[in-house]
Every structure is written in structure tokens, then in C-alpha cells.
Design a protein around this motif. Structure first.
Motif, PDB file in Angstrom:
ATOM      1  N   PRO A 121       0.817  -1.227   0.000  1.00  0.00           N
ATOM      2  CA  PRO A 121       0.000   0.000   0.000  1.00  0.00           C
ATOM      3  C   PRO A 121       0.848   1.274   0.000  1.00  0.00           C
ATOM      4  O   PRO A 121       0.318   2.366  -0.054  1.00  0.00           O
ATOM      5  CB  PRO A 121      -0.786  -0.129   1.315  1.00  0.00           C
ATOM      6  CG  PRO A 121       0.102  -0.937   2.200  1.00  0.00           C
ATOM      7  CD  PRO A 121       0.802  -1.916   1.295  1.00  0.00           C
ATOM      8  N   LEU A 122       2.160   1.115   0.077  1.00  0.00           N
ATOM      9  CA  LEU A 122       3.055   2.277   0.110  1.00  0.00           C
ATOM     10  C   LEU A 122       3.253   2.820  -1.304  1.00  0.00           C
ATOM     11  O   LEU A 122       4.115   2.365  -2.036  1.00  0.00           O
ATOM     12  CB  LEU A 122       4.411   1.878   0.713  1.00  0.00           C
ATOM     13  CG  LEU A 122       4.355   1.235   2.103  1.00  0.00           C
ATOM     14  CD1 LEU A 122       5.731   0.766   2.533  1.00  0.00           C
ATOM     15  CD2 LEU A 122       3.794   2.226   3.119  1.00  0.00           C
ATOM     16  N   ASP A 123       2.431   3.791  -1.682  1.00  0.00           N
ATOM     17  CA  ASP A 123       2.510   4.329  -3.032  1.00  0.00           C
ATOM     18  C   ASP A 123       2.887   5.809  -3.058  1.00  0.00           C
ATOM     19  O   ASP A 123       2.762   6.477  -4.084  1.00  0.00           O
ATOM     20  CB  ASP A 123       1.175   4.140  -3.759  1.00  0.00           C
ATOM     21  CG  ASP A 123       0.016   4.779  -3.002  1.00  0.00           C
ATOM     22  OD1 ASP A 123       0.253   5.284  -1.901  1.00  0.00           O
ATOM     23  OD2 ASP A 123      -1.118   4.765  -3.529  1.00  0.00           O
ATOM     24  N   GLU A 124       3.366   6.336  -1.922  1.00  0.00           N
ATOM     25  CA  GLU A 124       3.749   7.745  -1.862  1.00  0.00           C
ATOM     26  C   GLU A 124       5.101   7.950  -2.542  1.00  0.00           C
ATOM     27  O   GLU A 124       6.011   7.123  -2.424  1.00  0.00           O
ATOM     28  CB  GLU A 124       3.838   8.196  -0.400  1.00  0.00           C
ATOM     29  CG  GLU A 124       4.219   9.667  -0.234  1.00  0.00           C
ATOM     30  CD  GLU A 124       4.380  10.060   1.219  1.00  0.00           C
ATOM     31  OE1 GLU A 124       4.841  11.184   1.477  1.00  0.00           O
ATOM     32  OE2 GLU A 124       4.057   9.220   2.088  1.00  0.00           O
ATOM     33  N   ILE A 125       5.234   9.063  -3.272  1.00  0.00           N
ATOM     34  CA  ILE A 125       6.501   9.398  -3.909  1.00  0.00           C
ATOM     35  C   ILE A 125       7.412  10.033  -2.864  1.00  0.00           C
ATOM     36  O   ILE A 125       7.245  11.199  -2.503  1.00  0.00           O
ATOM     37  CB  ILE A 125       6.298  10.361  -5.097  1.00  0.00           C
ATOM     38  CG1 ILE A 125       5.390   9.723  -6.146  1.00  0.00           C
ATOM     39  CG2 ILE A 125       7.644  10.728  -5.729  1.00  0.00           C
ATOM     40  CD1 ILE A 125       5.098  10.624  -7.329  1.00  0.00           C
TER      41      ILE A 125
END
Length: 249
Positions: free
Chosen positions: A38-42
């Protein structure tokens, strides 16, 4: 790098096959990981791999030196080049997997450019060391066979070199821009730079640029915008507008 340095077509073919397999494995595993997590942050680390700098090139160069020196000597562990090359090649390749997993082809292509750039300089540095150490070149059965193999190796090297220098030129231009902006802040904003919270150079679709200055209070006044733009022109940053964003802090 060794194959080109000793004119060995078979070694070059085998190296490229292993290289391609490693790229595929890294891309597939990183894509699956980022697709599942779920870690989709840039993050800053991801963003850094989409903007190649001279530091990245230096890491690749010294990684290549460490790799070939370790291979050429029997008394040095191969752990050193493994770590050195991994720092240059794996991070941008994993970011490419992040871009693919999240459908961001801009991130995927830019990070793969960095990977390709670093790969070239690792190989190129290896080639330079190989020629410096005067490794024996491969003997050919005939002059025709020798010319044919040299032509193939040269062609592959040329295909790798041309895009790399084009990318390197782009890196150099951006490095020069950052240096000019740093000069602008130090020389023209001067003592008021303590009120500068952040700055960013944006490239707009019409080919122009905009320097965003985020400042505390009104010590860096919007009334100075025209003056700042003229200063940027003196530093050869043409067609660059200045936008000052004041905060209440």
C-alpha cells in the motif's frame, strides 16, 4: 566493459544476456512489490532517482573502478564491487518498477534513464581500466574475423554511448541551472536569504521557466520581482519568471 576492452564478442554476448536477465528479474520483483504494497507515496528517495546528478555519475564511475580492480586482483574480496555497483544500479531500477506498478511512465522512464546512464559509466570505467592495465586482446583466426568482431563490438559500444552522452548533456544543463540559482540566491537575495524557506525551478509547457520562491513574511518583497528576473537574465537564465509566495509564519 571487459569484453569491449579485449575485443571479445562472445564475452560481450554472454555479459549482455546476464545483464538482460538481471534487469528483468529486478523489474519484475520490484513491480510486484510496489503493486502489492500500500506504500505508493513518492518519497524523496524515489524522486531523487528521477533527476540524475553528477553525484550519481560519480557513484557509477567509482563503482566501476572498484569492480574491475577487485576482479583483476586475487587479494581483494568481490563484496566491494557488489556493494558499489548495487548502490549505482539497483535503486533507479527499483524506482522503475515503482513507476510501472503505479502507472507513472514519467517516473519509470526517467529512473530507467538514470539506470542506463549509470550502467554505461560502470562499463566505460571498466573499459578504461582494462586498456590502462593492458589486458591481452583476443586473437582472431583471420583478419576478416578480427575486423568483423571489432565492428560488432564498436557498433554495440556506439549504440550505448550516443544516448548516454545525450542524457549526460541534459544532466549537465540541469546542474548548471542549479548552480546559477544558487549564485542568484547568494549574490542577489543576499542577507535576506534567511527568510527563504524553499525554492523550485519549474519548466512550463510553453518552454518558459518559473522560479518559485517560498518566503517567510515580506522581507523578500513581491515588488522586487522585476529586479530578480533581470538578475536571472544576467546569469543567463533566459525566459525565467519569478513568483514569490509569502507565508504568514
Amino acid at each position: 566493459g571487459v569484453a569491449v576492452g579485449i575485443n571479445d564478442k562472445d564475452a560481450l554476448y554472454n555479459a549482455l544476456m546476464h545483464f538482460a536477465a538481471a534487469i528483468i528479474i529486478a523489474l519484475v520483483s520490484s513491480t510486484i512489490y510496489f503493486f502489492a504494497t500500500p506504500l505508493d507515496e513518492i518519497t524523496q528517495q524515489i524522486e531523487a532517482r528521477t533527476e540524475p546528478t553528477f553525484l550519481d555519475v560519480l557513484i557509477a564511475i567509482f563503482g566501476g573502478i572498484a569492480g574491475i580492480v577487485s576482479i583483476a586482483r586475487k587479494d581483494i574480496s568481490t563484496t566491494l564491487p557488489g556493494v558499489a555497483i548495487a548502490t549505482a544500479l539497483m535503486p533507479p531500477l527499483c524506482v522503475t518498477g515503482y513507476g510501472i506498478a503505479n502507472g507513472s511512465w514519467d517516473i519509470a522512464t526517467k529512473s530507467f534513464y538514470l539506470f542506463f546512464l549509470n550502467s554505461f559509466f560502470v562499463a566505460f570505467t571498466t573499459y578504461i581500466v582494462i586498456r590502462y592495465l593492458r589486458f591481452p586482446q583476443r586473437k582472431y583466426t583471420s583478419k576478416q574475423d578480427r575486423r568483423k568482431n571489432i565492428l560488432i563490438v564498436s557498433l554495440v559500444s556506439l549504440i550505448m554511448t550516443i544516448p548516454s552522452f545525450l542524457i549526460f548533456k541534459k544532466v549537465f544543463v540541469r546542474f548548471q541551472e542549479k548552480k546559477k540559482i544558487s549564485t542568484f540566491i547568494n549574490d542577489y537575495i543576499g542577507k535576506y536569504r534567511i527568510y527563504l524557506d524553499d525554492h523550485q525551478l519549474l519548466r512550463l509547457d510553453d518552454g518558459s521557466q518559473r522560479l518559485i520562491l517560498k518566503v517567510y513574511g515580506d522581507s523578500i518583497s513581491k515588488a522586487n520581482t522585476a529586479y530578480y528576473e533581470s538578475c536571472l537574465q544576467k546569469l543567463d537564465l533566459q525566459n525565467t519568471k519569478v513568483e514569490i509566495i509569502s507565508t504568514s509564519e
